[in-house]
Design an enzyme around this catalytic site. Structure first.
Site, PDB file in Angstrom:
ATOM      1  N   ALA A  29       0.824  -1.207   0.000  1.00 37.87           N
ATOM      2  CA  ALA A  29       0.000   0.000   0.000  1.00 37.87           C
ATOM      3  C   ALA A  29       0.857   1.256   0.000  1.00 37.87           C
ATOM      4  O   ALA A  29       1.325   1.711   1.051  1.00 37.87           O
ATOM      5  CB  ALA A  29      -0.949  -0.018   1.201  1.00 37.87           C
ATOM      6  N   THR A  54       0.095   3.907  -2.840  1.00 35.39           N
ATOM      7  CA  THR A  54      -0.645   4.951  -3.555  1.00 35.39           C
ATOM      8  C   THR A  54      -1.739   5.597  -2.704  1.00 35.39           C
ATOM      9  O   THR A  54      -2.400   4.920  -1.913  1.00 35.39           O
ATOM     10  CB  THR A  54      -1.277   4.331  -4.818  1.00 35.39           C
ATOM     11  OG1 THR A  54      -0.241   3.714  -5.568  1.00 35.39           O
ATOM     12  CG2 THR A  54      -1.979   5.361  -5.677  1.00 35.39           C
ATOM     13  N   SER A  97       1.878   8.966  -9.132  1.00 37.72           N
ATOM     14  CA  SER A  97       3.246   9.063  -9.667  1.00 37.72           C
ATOM     15  C   SER A  97       4.164   9.758  -8.667  1.00 37.72           C
ATOM     16  O   SER A  97       5.302   9.344  -8.454  1.00 37.72           O
ATOM     17  CB  SER A  97       3.234   9.847 -10.976  1.00 37.72           C
ATOM     18  OG  SER A  97       2.566   9.109 -11.973  1.00 37.72           O
ATOM     19  N   ARG A 103      -9.225 -18.925 -40.571  1.00 31.28           N
ATOM     20  CA  ARG A 103     -10.248 -18.059 -41.173  1.00 31.28           C
ATOM     21  C   ARG A 103      -9.890 -17.777 -42.644  1.00 31.28           C
ATOM     22  O   ARG A 103      -8.800 -17.268 -42.934  1.00 31.28           O
ATOM     23  CB  ARG A 103     -10.312 -16.739 -40.390  1.00 31.28           C
ATOM     24  CG  ARG A 103     -11.179 -15.683 -41.000  1.00 31.28           C
ATOM     25  CD  ARG A 103     -12.632 -15.921 -40.727  1.00 31.28           C
ATOM     26  NE  ARG A 103     -13.462 -14.835 -41.231  1.00 31.28           N
ATOM     27  CZ  ARG A 103     -14.781 -14.822 -41.147  1.00 31.28           C
ATOM     28  NH1 ARG A 103     -15.424 -15.840 -40.592  1.00 31.28           N
ATOM     29  NH2 ARG A 103     -15.468 -13.799 -41.609  1.00 31.28           N
ATOM     30  N   GLN A 115      -1.172 -10.421 -47.245  1.00 37.52           N
ATOM     31  CA  GLN A 115      -0.068  -9.641 -46.672  1.00 37.52           C
ATOM     32  C   GLN A 115      -0.525  -8.694 -45.552  1.00 37.52           C
ATOM     33  O   GLN A 115       0.187  -8.499 -44.560  1.00 37.52           O
ATOM     34  CB  GLN A 115       0.603  -8.833 -47.787  1.00 37.52           C
ATOM     35  CG  GLN A 115       1.999  -8.419 -47.422  1.00 37.52           C
ATOM     36  CD  GLN A 115       2.665  -7.633 -48.531  1.00 37.52           C
ATOM     37  OE1 GLN A 115       2.474  -6.419 -48.664  1.00 37.52           O
ATOM     38  NE2 GLN A 115       3.430  -8.312 -49.351  1.00 37.52           N
ATOM     39  N   GLY A 130     -11.196  -9.188 -36.424  1.00 38.03           N
ATOM     40  CA  GLY A 130     -12.294  -8.381 -36.954  1.00 38.03           C
ATOM     41  C   GLY A 130     -13.425  -8.272 -35.948  1.00 38.03           C
ATOM     42  O   GLY A 130     -13.197  -8.116 -34.745  1.00 38.03           O
ATOM     43  N   GLU A 132       2.214   0.083 -11.060  1.00 35.33           N
ATOM     44  CA  GLU A 132       3.645  -0.036 -10.704  1.00 35.33           C
ATOM     45  C   GLU A 132       4.498   1.012 -11.436  1.00 35.33           C
ATOM     46  O   GLU A 132       5.620   0.746 -11.861  1.00 35.33           O
ATOM     47  CB  GLU A 132       4.152  -1.460 -10.902  1.00 35.33           C
ATOM     48  CG  GLU A 132       3.479  -2.377  -9.890  1.00 35.33           C
ATOM     49  CD  GLU A 132       4.296  -3.547  -9.420  1.00 35.33           C
ATOM     50  OE1 GLU A 132       5.519  -3.567  -9.646  1.00 35.33           O
ATOM     51  OE2 GLU A 132       3.701  -4.437  -8.809  1.00 35.33           O
ATOM     52  N   GLY A 133       3.902   2.191 -11.558  1.00 31.48           N
ATOM     53  CA  GLY A 133       4.568   3.283 -12.249  1.00 31.48           C
ATOM     54  C   GLY A 133       4.112   3.338 -13.689  1.00 31.48           C
ATOM     55  O   GLY A 133       4.266   2.366 -14.433  1.00 31.48           O
TER      56      GLY A 133
HETATM   57  N1  CAA Z   1      16.382   2.455  -5.001  1.00 32.88           N
HETATM   58  C1  CAA Z   1      16.828   3.027  -3.847  1.00 32.88           C
HETATM   59  N2  CAA Z   1      16.604   4.317  -3.533  1.00 32.88           N
HETATM   60  C2  CAA Z   1      15.907   5.050  -4.424  1.00 32.88           C
HETATM   61  C3  CAA Z   1      15.409   4.523  -5.629  1.00 32.88           C
HETATM   62  C4  CAA Z   1      15.686   3.171  -5.895  1.00 32.88           C
HETATM   63  N3  CAA Z   1      15.239   2.599  -7.028  1.00 32.88           N
HETATM   64  N4  CAA Z   1      14.732   5.480  -6.305  1.00 32.88           N
HETATM   65  C5  CAA Z   1      14.819   6.593  -5.548  1.00 32.88           C
HETATM   66  N5  CAA Z   1      15.535   6.329  -4.415  1.00 32.88           N
HETATM   67  C6  CAA Z   1      15.891   7.257  -3.356  1.00 32.88           C
HETATM   68  C7  CAA Z   1      16.697   8.422  -3.922  1.00 32.88           C
HETATM   69  O1  CAA Z   1      18.070   8.104  -3.948  1.00 32.88           O
HETATM   70  C8  CAA Z   1      16.391   9.531  -2.950  1.00 32.88           C
HETATM   71  O2  CAA Z   1      17.180   9.372  -1.797  1.00 32.88           O
HETATM   72  P1  CAA Z   1      17.883  10.660  -1.085  1.00 32.88           P
HETATM   73  O3  CAA Z   1      16.744  11.615  -0.782  1.00 32.88           O
HETATM   74  O4  CAA Z   1      18.527  10.077   0.117  1.00 32.88           O
HETATM   75  O5  CAA Z   1      18.815  11.222  -2.097  1.00 32.88           O
HETATM   76  C9  CAA Z   1      14.945   9.224  -2.542  1.00 32.88           C
HETATM   77  O6  CAA Z   1      14.702   7.839  -2.815  1.00 32.88           O
HETATM   78  C10 CAA Z   1      13.929  10.053  -3.292  1.00 32.88           C
HETATM   79  O7  CAA Z   1      14.114   9.793  -4.668  1.00 32.88           O
HETATM   80  P2  CAA Z   1      13.739  10.849  -5.778  1.00 32.88           P
HETATM   81  O8  CAA Z   1      14.268  12.196  -5.383  1.00 32.88           O
HETATM   82  O9  CAA Z   1      14.128  10.301  -7.095  1.00 32.88           O
HETATM   83  O10 CAA Z   1      12.156  10.889  -5.616  1.00 32.88           O
HETATM   84  P3  CAA Z   1      11.039  11.567  -6.508  1.00 32.88           P
HETATM   85  O11 CAA Z   1      10.036  12.164  -5.614  1.00 32.88           O
HETATM   86  O12 CAA Z   1      11.675  12.429  -7.569  1.00 32.88           O
HETATM   87  O13 CAA Z   1      10.277  10.303  -7.206  1.00 32.88           O
HETATM   88  C11 CAA Z   1       9.892   8.414  -8.575  1.00 32.88           C
HETATM   89  C12 CAA Z   1      10.873   9.218  -7.726  1.00 32.88           C
HETATM   90  C13 CAA Z   1      10.763   7.452  -9.365  1.00 32.88           C
HETATM   91  C14 CAA Z   1       9.093   9.263  -9.537  1.00 32.88           C
HETATM   92  C15 CAA Z   1       8.920   7.627  -7.628  1.00 32.88           C
HETATM   93  O14 CAA Z   1       8.101   8.500  -6.926  1.00 32.88           O
HETATM   94  C16 CAA Z   1       8.090   6.607  -8.364  1.00 32.88           C
HETATM   95  O15 CAA Z   1       8.570   5.522  -8.701  1.00 32.88           O
HETATM   96  N6  CAA Z   1       6.787   6.923  -8.621  1.00 32.88           N
HETATM   97  C17 CAA Z   1       5.857   5.942  -9.143  1.00 32.88           C
HETATM   98  C18 CAA Z   1       5.167   5.240  -8.021  1.00 32.88           C
HETATM   99  C19 CAA Z   1       4.735   3.854  -8.381  1.00 32.88           C
HETATM  100  O16 CAA Z   1       5.369   3.152  -9.162  1.00 32.88           O
HETATM  101  N7  CAA Z   1       3.660   3.413  -7.760  1.00 32.88           N
HETATM  102  C20 CAA Z   1       3.221   2.084  -7.937  1.00 32.88           C
HETATM  103  C21 CAA Z   1       2.284   1.675  -6.853  1.00 32.88           C
HETATM  104  S1  CAA Z   1       2.278  -0.044  -6.594  1.00 32.88           S
HETATM  105  C22 CAA Z   1       1.263  -0.712  -7.739  1.00 32.88           C
HETATM  106  O17 CAA Z   1       0.825  -0.099  -8.671  1.00 32.88           O
HETATM  107  C23 CAA Z   1       1.074  -2.159  -7.546  1.00 32.88           C
HETATM  108  C24 CAA Z   1      -0.151  -2.778  -8.102  1.00 32.88           C
HETATM  109  O18 CAA Z   1      -1.256  -2.276  -8.083  1.00 32.88           O
HETATM  110  C25 CAA Z   1      -0.011  -4.145  -8.644  1.00 32.88           C
END
Ligand code: CAA
Length: 387
Positions: free
Chosen positions: A128, A130, A136, A273, A284, A345, A369-370
């Site tokens: 959890a 979001t 995002s 078909r 083609q 179709g 997942e992003g």
């Molecule tokens: N591994 C380790 N650390 C990481 C990292 C990674 N892959 N990515 C970022 N970090 C760290 C950074 O190093 C940074 O650390 P410091 O502050 O110490 O320097 C910190 O995390 C913050 O990172 P950012 O400054 O890059 O953060 P941001 O606010 O710019 O956002 C983002 C980054 C990539 C956009 C992130 O917010 C993101 O991935 N957003 C999408 C969210 C998402 O995928 N949600 C999916 C929900 S789950 C789902 O959908 C499942 C389902 O239903 C099946």
């Protein structure tokens, strides 16, 4: 000429698992797929089938009750299931997504307490992150708070779009513990079903993956033991991001499976078909569409298997590869399923045929997942930094 799909780096154990999964899919899951979509009910029988066949804890080490398998095996299993039923594949993928915060951030006691029941399927688990205004922008807009009070944290807030949230026994929840600390102000917690103040809200009505419940989770004065915090206070956001690095290949595998299933169905149809005196695939217009679909599916597969190999190897490039695999496979799923509908179709547009379901199921793989836009952000930041 062989049209068999890519097989890379299989070992004997993986080959056995995949053969078993193909049989299960053909006998038990493919015949249920249309019904699961039509009723929109969580398929408990399918979940039991996966549990009985040890498919719910593939990458969990054997010391914690899992199969101790590789990510490469895990993604191939998700792909095989998704060829027939994307909702069923999501049961395996979300069990992995939900257990990863514990694997990555949990201490020894927490791993022993939670992982064996996840691996056996006795407990379903959800992830959890979001919220209404935080999709995002997972970090900057997170509102759910966790305040330390003695040996507990008190959680208040709402999460939305939580896959399997209503059927999960435990949920890994991310909440702000220090609003002033930015990325170091988020912590991760395991919240167990039945905890007072924890409830399930609205069930989303969705275009696809209808057999997978997507819900709102509500935390209202919800007291969670500090012993359920994963990692140190403030480590939650990094745990959440590291989880996505390993779980995005699972969604890529779901997307690839949907595309491969649609390609197989459309190819079979195009051989049977007949129009203008010959099978439509030999015209083609359709034959070249199928050629492009096959090429895209195989390129996506190569990228996914390489991402999974890098997940197994560890290393800093996992973030980049996971994002590229999710981007490629999600887009291929959407384009290939759309073309599969076109090949059939009018029949493709009918729910009497599986490709319209596959097209609806494919869409979410470009969103959850992003989004694809977030994957591009992650990839470009990996290349040139964020400025
Ligand atoms: N591994 C380790 N650390 C990481 C990292 C990674 N892959 N990515 C970022 N970090 C760290 C950074 O190093 C940074 O650390 P410091 O502050 O110490 O320097 C910190 O995390 C913050 O990172 P950012 O400054 O890059 O953060 P941001 O606010 O710019 O956002 C983002 C980054 C990539 C956009 C992130 O917010 C993101 O991935 N957003 C999408 C969210 C998402 O995928 N949600 C999916 C929900 S789950 C789902 O959908 C499942 C389902 O239903 C099946």
């Amino acid at each position: 000429m062989t049209t068999a799909p890519t097989e890379i780096a299989s070992n004997d154990e993986e080959t056995m698992i995949l053969e078993m999964v193909r049989e299960l899919v053909a006998e038990k899951i493919a015949p249920r797929a249309a019904e699961i979509d039509a009723t929109g009910e969580f398929p408990w029988d399918v979940k039991e089938l996966f549990a009985q066949n040890d498919l719910l804890g593939i990458p969990i080490p054997s010391e914690y009750g899992g199969l101790g398998g590789t990510f490469q095996t895990y993604v191939k299993v998700v792909e095989e299931i998704a060829k027939a039923c994307a909702s069923s594949a999501l049961i395996v993928a979300v069990q992995e997504l939900g257990m990863l915060p514990i694997m990555i951030g949990g201490n020894e006691e927490q791993k022993r307490r939670f992982l064996p029941k996840i691996a056996s399927g006795e407990h379903l688990v959800a992830y959890a992150l979001t919220e209404v205004s935080s999709g995002s922008d997972a970090l900057g807009s997170m509102k759910t708070r966790a305040v330390r009070q003695g040996d507990n944290y008190v959680l208040d807030g709402q999460k939305i779009w939580i896959t399997n949230g209503s059927v999960a026994d435990i949920v890994c929840v991310f909440a702000v513990t220090n609003p002033e600390a930015g990325s170091r102000g988020v912590s991760a917690f395991v919240v167990e079903k039945g905890t007072p103040g924890f409830s399930v809200g609205n069930l989303e009505k969705k275009m696809g993956i209808r057999g997978s419940p997507t819900v709102e989770l509500i935390f209202s004065d919800c007291e969670v033991p500090a012993a359920n915090r994963l990692g140190e206070e403030g480590e939650g956001f990094k745990i959440a991001m590291k989880v996505l690095d390993k779980s995005r290949p699972g969604i890529a595998a779901q997307a690839l499976g949907i595309a491969a299933g649609a390609l197989e169905y459309a190819t079979g149809y195009a051989k049977e078909r007949v129009a203008f005196g010959k099978p439509i695939g030999q015209h083609q217009g359709v034959g070249f569409m199928l050629a492009d679909m096959k090429t895209e599916v195989e390129s996506a597969r190569l990228m996914l298997y390489e991402a999974a190999r890098r997940c197994d190897a560890g290393g800093p490039d996992v973030t980049l590869w996971a994002a590229m695999a999710k981007l490629k496979c999600g887009d291929v799923a959407m384009s290939v399923t759309t073309d599969a509908v076109q090949v059939l179709g009018g029949f493709g547009y009918s729910s009497d045929y599986p490709v319209e379901r596959m097209m609806r199921d494919a869409k979410i793989t470009q969103i959850y997942e992003g989004t694809q836009q977030i994957q591009r952000l992650v990839i470009s930041r990996g290349l040139v930094g964020r400025g």
